[in-house]
Design an enzyme around this catalytic site. Sequence first.
Site, PDB file in Angstrom:
ATOM      1  CD  GLU A 268      -2.747  -1.117   2.554  1.00 43.47           C
ATOM      2  OE1 GLU A 268      -2.525  -0.275   3.435  1.00 43.47           O
ATOM      3  OE2 GLU A 268      -3.624  -1.981   2.652  1.00 43.47           O
ATOM      4  CE  LYS A 270       5.386   4.721   7.002  1.00 48.04           C
ATOM      5  NZ  LYS A 270       5.045   6.057   7.442  1.00 48.04           N
ATOM      6  NE  ARG A 275      -2.701   3.176  12.576  1.00 46.53           N
ATOM      7  CZ  ARG A 275      -1.858   2.167  12.783  1.00 46.53           C
ATOM      8  NH1 ARG A 275      -0.574   2.392  12.923  1.00 46.53           N
ATOM      9  NH2 ARG A 275      -2.307   0.936  12.831  1.00 46.53           N
ATOM     10  NE  ARG A 290       1.974   6.304  16.172  1.00 44.34           N
ATOM     11  CZ  ARG A 290       2.832   5.904  15.255  1.00 44.34           C
ATOM     12  NH1 ARG A 290       2.613   6.175  13.991  1.00 44.34           N
ATOM     13  NH2 ARG A 290       3.883   5.217  15.589  1.00 44.34           N
ATOM     14  CD  GLU A 320      -1.020   8.076   8.353  1.00 44.98           C
ATOM     15  OE1 GLU A 320      -1.316   7.309   9.300  1.00 44.98           O
ATOM     16  OE2 GLU A 320       0.044   8.711   8.315  1.00 44.98           O
ATOM     17  CG  PHE A 361      -4.487   1.628   6.870  1.00 46.21           C
ATOM     18  CD1 PHE A 361      -4.286   0.798   7.954  1.00 46.21           C
ATOM     19  CD2 PHE A 361      -4.147   2.971   6.980  1.00 46.21           C
ATOM     20  CE1 PHE A 361      -3.748   1.280   9.132  1.00 46.21           C
ATOM     21  CE2 PHE A 361      -3.605   3.468   8.165  1.00 46.21           C
ATOM     22  CZ  PHE A 361      -3.418   2.613   9.243  1.00 46.21           C
TER      23      PHE A 361
HETATM   24  P1  AMP Z   1       6.058   5.017  11.074  1.00 47.21           P
HETATM   25  O1  AMP Z   1       5.253   6.098  11.683  1.00 47.21           O
HETATM   26  O2  AMP Z   1       7.150   5.504  10.213  1.00 47.21           O
HETATM   27  O3  AMP Z   1       6.454   3.952  12.075  1.00 47.21           O
HETATM   28  O4  AMP Z   1       5.062   4.259  10.077  1.00 47.21           O
HETATM   29  C1  AMP Z   1       3.871   3.704  10.512  1.00 47.21           C
HETATM   30  C2  AMP Z   1       2.730   4.675  10.303  1.00 47.21           C
HETATM   31  O5  AMP Z   1       2.478   4.899   8.918  1.00 47.21           O
HETATM   32  C3  AMP Z   1       1.398   4.149  10.799  1.00 47.21           C
HETATM   33  O6  AMP Z   1       1.275   4.318  12.191  1.00 47.21           O
HETATM   34  C4  AMP Z   1       0.416   5.004  10.039  1.00 47.21           C
HETATM   35  O7  AMP Z   1       0.151   6.183  10.767  1.00 47.21           O
HETATM   36  C5  AMP Z   1       1.157   5.376   8.769  1.00 47.21           C
HETATM   37  N1  AMP Z   1       0.584   4.839   7.509  1.00 47.21           N
HETATM   38  C6  AMP Z   1       0.528   5.523   6.355  1.00 47.21           C
HETATM   39  N2  AMP Z   1      -0.019   4.776   5.375  1.00 47.21           N
HETATM   40  C7  AMP Z   1      -0.340   3.578   5.921  1.00 47.21           C
HETATM   41  C8  AMP Z   1      -0.925   2.384   5.414  1.00 47.21           C
HETATM   42  N3  AMP Z   1      -1.301   2.259   4.129  1.00 47.21           N
HETATM   43  N4  AMP Z   1      -1.096   1.344   6.267  1.00 47.21           N
HETATM   44  C9  AMP Z   1      -0.702   1.442   7.560  1.00 47.21           C
HETATM   45  N5  AMP Z   1      -0.142   2.547   8.098  1.00 47.21           N
HETATM   46  C10 AMP Z   1       0.052   3.613   7.285  1.00 47.21           C
END
Ligand code: AMP
Length: 581
Positions: A268, A270, A275, A290, A320, A361
């Site tokens: 998917e 990102k 969140r 979150r 998101e 998502f």
């Molecule tokens: P990180 O914050 O870098 O640890 O990445 C994880 C975060 O990416 C998640 O907590 C979401 O807030 C965000 N995110 C963005 N797109 C997606 C997606 N398609 N699926 C899940 N999380 C996503």
Amino acid sequence: MEYEELAKAYETLESTSKRLKKTRIISDLISKTRDEDLEMIVLLLRGKVYPDYDTTEIGVASRLVLKAISVATGYDAKQIERLWSKKGDLGLVAEDLTRKKAQSTLFSGSLTVKEVFTNLRKLSGLEGSGSVDQKVKVIASMLSSAKPLEARYIVRSVLQDLRVGVAEGTIRDAVAWSCLGVNPNYDEETETINPENREEYNESLAIVQKAIDKTNDSGLVARIARKGKSELEKLKLVLGKPVKVMLAQKSNTIEEAFKSVGKPAAVEFKYDGFRMLISKEDDKIKIFTRRLEEVTHQFPEVKEYVLKNVKAKDCVIDSEAVGYNSKTGKYTAFQNISQRIKRKYDIDRLAKELPVELNVFDILYVEGEDLLEKPFSERRKVIEKIVNEEEKKIVLAKQIVTSDEKEAQEFFDESVKLGNEGLMFKKLDAEYKPGSRVGYMVKFKSAMDELDLVVTGAEWGEGKRKGWLTSLVVACAGEEGFLELGRVGTGLKEKREEGLSFDEITEMLKPIITDEKGRDVKVKPKIVISVRFEEIQKSPAYSSGYALRFPRVVALRSDRSPEEITTLEEVEDAYYNQKKQ
Ligand code: AMP
């Protein structure tokens, strides 16, 4: 139960770093606890007075506690301050002074767990004019009846800084040991367990964990556990009460990402937003970050999209929210919309100026059914069925299912071109594990040029920055605590309109100062910020062993908790990856 009994348990917990020993101590205490005290004890053991789904804070600053200690013990503020800077812990100061006072007076107080618990909760409810004096009174009255050891832990509980090292996992194990009757055969000498039936033991732990995952309330889980496993298994996710969201692991290459989640995988976009966990109970919508903070009020348009476009009476969706430019329609980075999370006024104007699109998502619950244990591919089908997509309002996260690295690379390029961060790889047959970084979803970003770090200290400014905290000490997460990576002041703004400003960060840090020496202050590790840098270097000057070259503050990450920041392992990875380039 007398509070003294809990205080003694805290003391033994504090005296050991052995996890199984801690489990034994807690399990013994729980076994001794009567039903009516059980939920309180389980929460207090982690220094809490509300279950995890409730983010209400006790909200008392160190200065105020200092005043209360003065009222209760008769020592003046200057003396207390001197002791504080020597010991670095107001809890120990309160203990000391209570002991000294007890020697000169006839001491006759006694406190129950219930009294302390009720008073701690009372503190969180006090607001507005006159509340400062009331808070001092409540704390001082507890301290006046406290024995020295009790005073130590009352003060630390008020400050939400218990320092006894009890993790959620330890509570889980202790609940299984004491309430489900599993015998771990714990051997203190070797710090090992040897349960008669390993399988049954693990199963019991898993049942308690699942119950905690669903309810986010370990006190309730302990109470129900006393009724047996089958009652625990009946616990369900409750609408309107947030659960912890599932977290992602990181990978450095597409190949590695596939290795983690298997082939084929769901891949998917990102999105670079934040969140949102959304609970819909008929027309009652609640939106959580979150960190489980409720932000429904700040996002009226999101509430409307869900009401209008989600065709399920009851559900909990994971998504998101991504900002986009209202003129060009292009996605913008998180920092441009970060102010929407905290803003309490001008909400409608801000929603127009800084609109967000909701990218759904995942789904955790629908029409009375928990979906946590259903495979991701099935959960995706449910959201495809119930979400009526509308561009720039509410859509599904863009997804392909593939085993092909080349296809994934092309999808990555497309994602980045649209202003996204990269890709998320998801294991098709995986369950939803709240609060875990189990590797069922793996992120793949282009280059690591931004870290989420927690602020652990700062320096009082001089000259025109007098009265402001500057030069923030930032740290990443190590195995056993936070590890410093350096200082950062660049990027903080003079005015609030321009971004995260000196006065705003000062306002946030001031109440959580735990220690002051000259111009240097230490703060409780609570505030998370995103930091950019040019390069990571090895450095003995900081406890992480690394330092950031030219660090710059990009944004406040109020949606993130200190448990979710960049880990030392990720810093090391970033260090070695930059070397290769
Ligand atoms: P990180 O914050 O870098 O640890 O990445 C994880 C975060 O990416 C998640 O907590 C979401 O807030 C965000 N995110 C963005 N797109 C997606 C997606 N398609 N699926 C899940 N999380 C996503």
